[in-house]
Design a protein around this motif. Sequence first.
Motif, PDB file in Angstrom:
ATOM      1  N   TYR A 165     -29.912 -30.428   3.532  1.00  0.00           N
ATOM      2  CA  TYR A 165     -30.522 -29.416   4.191  1.00  0.00           C
ATOM      3  C   TYR A 165     -31.563 -28.862   3.185  1.00  0.00           C
ATOM      4  O   TYR A 165     -31.498 -28.664   2.084  1.00  0.00           O
ATOM      5  N   TYR A 191     -34.021 -26.535  11.932  1.00  0.00           N
ATOM      6  CA  TYR A 191     -32.976 -25.777  12.341  1.00  0.00           C
ATOM      7  C   TYR A 191     -33.434 -24.925  13.842  1.00  0.00           C
ATOM      8  O   TYR A 191     -34.552 -24.962  14.082  1.00  0.00           O
ATOM      9  N   GLU A 233     -27.875 -24.451  12.315  1.00  0.00           N
ATOM     10  CA  GLU A 233     -28.225 -26.104  12.473  1.00  0.00           C
ATOM     11  C   GLU A 233     -27.867 -26.263  13.948  1.00  0.00           C
ATOM     12  O   GLU A 233     -26.914 -25.862  14.481  1.00  0.00           O
ATOM     13  N   ARG A 274     -33.136 -31.273   7.998  1.00  0.00           N
ATOM     14  CA  ARG A 274     -31.926 -31.770   7.316  1.00  0.00           C
ATOM     15  C   ARG A 274     -32.399 -33.397   7.004  1.00  0.00           C
ATOM     16  O   ARG A 274     -33.115 -33.960   7.904  1.00  0.00           O
ATOM     17  N   HIS A 299     -24.664 -22.695   8.948  1.00  0.00           N
ATOM     18  CA  HIS A 299     -24.272 -24.277   9.159  1.00  0.00           C
ATOM     19  C   HIS A 299     -23.144 -24.437   9.998  1.00  0.00           C
ATOM     20  O   HIS A 299     -22.172 -23.730   9.879  1.00  0.00           O
TER      21      HIS A 299
END
Length: 456
Positions: A398, A294, A278, A415, A371
Amino acid sequence: MDFTEIYRQSSQLVAFSPGAHFILNAVADRLVARQHPHPDSSTHPPSHTPISHVAWSPDSEYILAASAKKGVVDVFKLRDDAWSARIEAGAEGLLNAIWAPDGRSVLCFSEWGLRVTVWSLTTASANYLQFPLHPDRAYAFRSDARYFILAERHKSKDTLGVYDTANAYNLVRHFPLPTSNLANLALSPTGDHLAVWEGILQYKLYILSLAGDIRASFSPHPEPAFGIRSAAWHPNGLFLAVGGWDDKIYILDSLTWSPAVTFELSSRIPSGATLWREPPNWLEATQGRGFLSYDKLPGPQSLSLLRVDPTKPHPKTGAVQLEWNITGSLLLVRYENVPTAVHIYEFPSPSSSASSATTPFNPRLRCVLSHTRAVQAAQWNPVRRGSLAMCCGAGCMYTWSDEWVGEGEGGDGGRMWRKEFEAREMKWAPDGKGVVLMDKDRFCCAFEVEEGEEGG
């Protein structure tokens, strides 16, 4: 994807209808049914006590609302506001209520493990199954809905009952189980094999036929050892994934019932796998709304594992979730001592592995999704084989998909942001085109739109 308005809900009781045309939720003692994704709604009469369970019948014609505290189950007909039925548990109490696959029978689990009562809405009659072991697990319907499998406790011994749903739930077979304190069971997708396993203090799993024959047993650790946390059958029944508190995932094959491969959690991500991380401060970068990929970090990389004290009860380690995608080509694993990560393992397809006797069976770690916050929920799309959705207790959703592969490099991720909303739980719509996101007392839906579908 686009989002609906935010609606109220209680106890995360939100459910799509099997056809994905409606969405049902409870608000305290009221039921609300909405046409998805439109906001039109109808409200059913209050039960005057908090609702503990809601469920659609498999044909979406009826709605079940149970109040465990009051011991009643109310049933409503979606397209007939004048029709309703009530089931009263009485002195035996009520812990759980579920639909049978026929959509016209309701199974009520009583308190104290006394019995399961099968109520028929068409005949207003009841059948009784004695001494269920657990009210919320250790039971299953075979995929063709012909038989109901129930773990029971008779004369202080674990037993299994097989009941004929087409013949008023008459007992077909009843046999003792090899377990001393059964934790759960899992029926294979083909209905040929049943996996049962012991409680937390023993790592023992047994494979049985529905006739009661023990086909195999599996126990990788000498006694004593913490037991099995979860087990999941491959969609075609060829494999069984088993995970405990030891940070290992054993993939048992249906020929020998021994591990065909073993995955072990490591802080090191190998060079053949990808770490999707993330991006830092991405919410600020998108000003709280938008889509962002990502960060892709090719291996080798490393993860931070939580330190665990094995001497304390219920150590925070091991696999808390095992879930195959719809084709069985991918296995999702969440380890409790890496709460911010989702591991995705890749499996060769059965056709390719069977095409040649020399073709190696070589499942591998494909990627890790990392994350900043602990993952609260993760679920494969029920229709699209490589589409995954997750939430982490923040105002965003996500996603990861292998449909976004570029030149064989792996997957991509993104996301979605929803203002003033902290998603703690999520569920896919049965058609795979929408997701319901829930926080403590609210929910909203995210669904596909014709344009910009690549953003989901």
